[in-house]
Design a protein around this motif. Sequence first.
Motif, PDB file in Angstrom:
ATOM      1  N   UNK A  96       0.956  -1.275   0.180  1.00  0.00           N
ATOM      2  CA  UNK A  96       0.113   0.096  -0.089  1.00  0.00           C
ATOM      3  C   UNK A  96       0.871   1.241   0.048  1.00  0.00           C
ATOM      4  N   UNK A  97       0.764   2.140  -1.071  1.00  0.00           N
ATOM      5  CA  UNK A  97       1.467   3.266  -1.044  1.00  0.00           C
ATOM      6  C   UNK A  97       0.617   4.557  -0.767  1.00  0.00           C
ATOM      7  N   UNK A 150       4.104   0.531 -10.750  1.00  0.00           N
ATOM      8  CA  UNK A 150       4.037  -0.870 -10.837  1.00  0.00           C
ATOM      9  C   UNK A 150       4.409  -1.490 -12.030  1.00  0.00           C
ATOM     10  N   UNK A 151       4.771  -0.672 -13.121  1.00  0.00           N
ATOM     11  CA  UNK A 151       5.352  -1.298 -14.274  1.00  0.00           C
ATOM     12  C   UNK A 151       7.010  -1.357 -14.104  1.00  0.00           C
ATOM     13  N   UNK A 200      -1.221  -9.126 -12.658  1.00  0.00           N
ATOM     14  CA  UNK A 200      -2.326  -8.944 -11.704  1.00  0.00           C
ATOM     15  C   UNK A 200      -1.564  -7.856 -10.622  1.00  0.00           C
ATOM     16  N   UNK A 201      -0.617  -6.966 -11.406  1.00  0.00           N
ATOM     17  CA  UNK A 201       0.045  -5.948 -10.475  1.00  0.00           C
ATOM     18  C   UNK A 201      -0.914  -4.729 -10.040  1.00  0.00           C
ATOM     19  N   UNK A 202      -1.994  -4.462 -10.657  1.00  0.00           N
ATOM     20  CA  UNK A 202      -2.653  -3.418 -10.316  1.00  0.00           C
ATOM     21  C   UNK A 202      -3.473  -3.825  -8.848  1.00  0.00           C
ATOM     22  N   UNK A 208       0.178  -3.401  -6.011  1.00  0.00           N
ATOM     23  CA  UNK A 208       0.185  -2.069  -5.510  1.00  0.00           C
ATOM     24  C   UNK A 208      -0.726  -1.118  -5.609  1.00  0.00           C
ATOM     25  N   UNK A 209      -1.281  -0.699  -4.448  1.00  0.00           N
ATOM     26  CA  UNK A 209      -2.356  -0.119  -4.100  1.00  0.00           C
ATOM     27  C   UNK A 209      -2.424   1.144  -3.594  1.00  0.00           C
ATOM     28  N   UNK A 210      -3.382   2.058  -3.360  1.00  0.00           N
ATOM     29  CA  UNK A 210      -3.662   3.222  -2.738  1.00  0.00           C
ATOM     30  C   UNK A 210      -4.265   2.705  -1.340  1.00  0.00           C
TER      31      UNK A 210
END
Lengths: 309, 309
Positions: free
Chosen positions: A239-240, A255-256, A274-276, A279-281
């Motif tokens: 979570x960023x 993510x890229x 599935x990287x969306x 790494x999430x808000x």
Amino acid sequence: MNEATTRLYGAVEAGGTKFVCAIGDQEGRILAEARFPTTDPVTTLHNMVDFFRARRGEFGELAAIGVGSFGPIELDRGSDQYGSVLRTPKPGWTGADILGPLLCEIGVPLGFDTDVNAAALAEHRWGAARELDDLVYVTIGTGIGGGALVGGRPVRGLMHPEMGHIFPRRHALDGGFAGVCPFHGDCLEGLAAGPAIIARSGAPLDRLDPDHPQWAIEADYLGQLCANLVLMLSPQRIVLGGGVMNQSQLYAPIRERLVAWLGGYIDRAPFAGGVDAYVVAPGLGGRAGVMGALALAIDAAAPRASPRT
Amino acid sequence: MNEATTRLYGAVEAGGTKFVCAIGDQEGRILAEARFPTTDPVTTLHNMVDFFRARRGEFGELAAIGVGSFGPIELDRGSDQYGSVLRTPKPGWTGADILGPLLCEIGVPLGFDTDVNAAALAEHRWGAARELDDLVYVTIGTGIGGGALVGGRPVRGLMHPEMGHIFPRRHALDGGFAGVCPFHGDCLEGLAAGPAIIARSGAPLDRLDPDHPQWAIEADYLGQLCANLVLMLSPQRIVLGGGVMNQSQLYAPIRERLVAWLGGYIDRAPFAGGVDAYVVAPGLGGRAGVMGALALAIDAAAPRASPRT
């Protein structure tokens, strides 16, 4: 059971730029809140104690107060410095005793951890990582800090993680920038926190053109951080949060770059499309800090009720 | 109680160059042992099963077998690939099912983790980190791998740590070396594992002059790894093992570089004079791997008896 559901808890998000004090319940509802700037320790901690003292009449005795603090801090209960800020570049705060005034003036059980471990706990309990026991929460703002849960428990160990101070590889377009960390110069915080962005580019992200090289540099450094986290801590989600991440167009290139830095080595779904969801808000947005402090209070009041945290 | 103390356990250190199979008890005593080279999976796993089958008459039914394996491996019991090697540069081993033959032919409970998580567990239980719940074990040999315990439990998360593949900053004397990792080129393993040392310097460490630049380069990269571990995982101790670390004169410059990379930021005793006790050799020497597999077996037979692992 009835008594348990009506217990109230105090929460302090002790941030480097602002303090948020709140009173809430064990479902994460906030019933009262105040925020004030982080100035000198005497004034700031006086304001903190005053908040709880002033609300005693309305809310009665709290079951516990949780404090999630900017670091570095002393988390070892066996240390004379337990509850204090350790050596910090923040003027006046080295050695400041955050828990002492609460203990003397309010006198309820106290929970204490880093602001980012607390935020990780809040995202685990109420936010973007509810089903996951292994996660990392990173804030990118005036500084960079990271908290981690492993098996649902905050990572402390020798002290606590200080992820902002790793040394990423320098980006090809960034060779001439010395970095702004007073300890390390060009560590991650010195290269990618808010003050570094302004020092390098002359303005914060929201005033830069979409094709300014700062965007690619920023995404690369944060992608590299995420790759190092995957390789060293193996979280189930990252979570960023923090002020810099309010520029939400950063998530896609971070993510890229994460996938690029891993180079195909980690054979797991997030890195094959599935990287969306990896790494999430923050699910709690800017509330993760104060909610985390609330979670620390709940655990401090009834540690046996939450064996995994 | 009497039954418990006489239970015997199987252990398999499934390494990239050799397999070690053993039978031991819960105090960590090894009663029988065999080692053979890691060739193709069919031959190697056949030898493994044969070891246990041949000793049934002498030792009776084992309570469990633990396997600590080179990685990457599938640790998720919910996956079809549980117990298998994942995508690896090691010829023939991608997809090899390590646990399957044991399950079919021996049929006792199985414990399974990475060789390095297992070694960390052994150092925690019987070795150089007995009093510490948060530690990292890194092996530097033909590859570089790290295992970690947080709160006494091995770190797994998304997959398991793969610390060998972080990207350290390049040493000033090492700009011209491309690195040898087939996935990443100049990641840590590509720069500092045994094959990298030979590719760069033309010989292994024990045949190089004491003033050859390779020594400083090696110490710097491993010191940087240790600094990243302090900042991200905050272990109470770091154990460095593996063939490269048989050159024990490396420990002192690695510790120096660790302190230098931290730049005074982590205000903890190990970095103000106590670093000799912070970065250490394995207490179990080359036995950490097989002892770790034994620890996995003990936990697999009685998981509730060791709640923290």
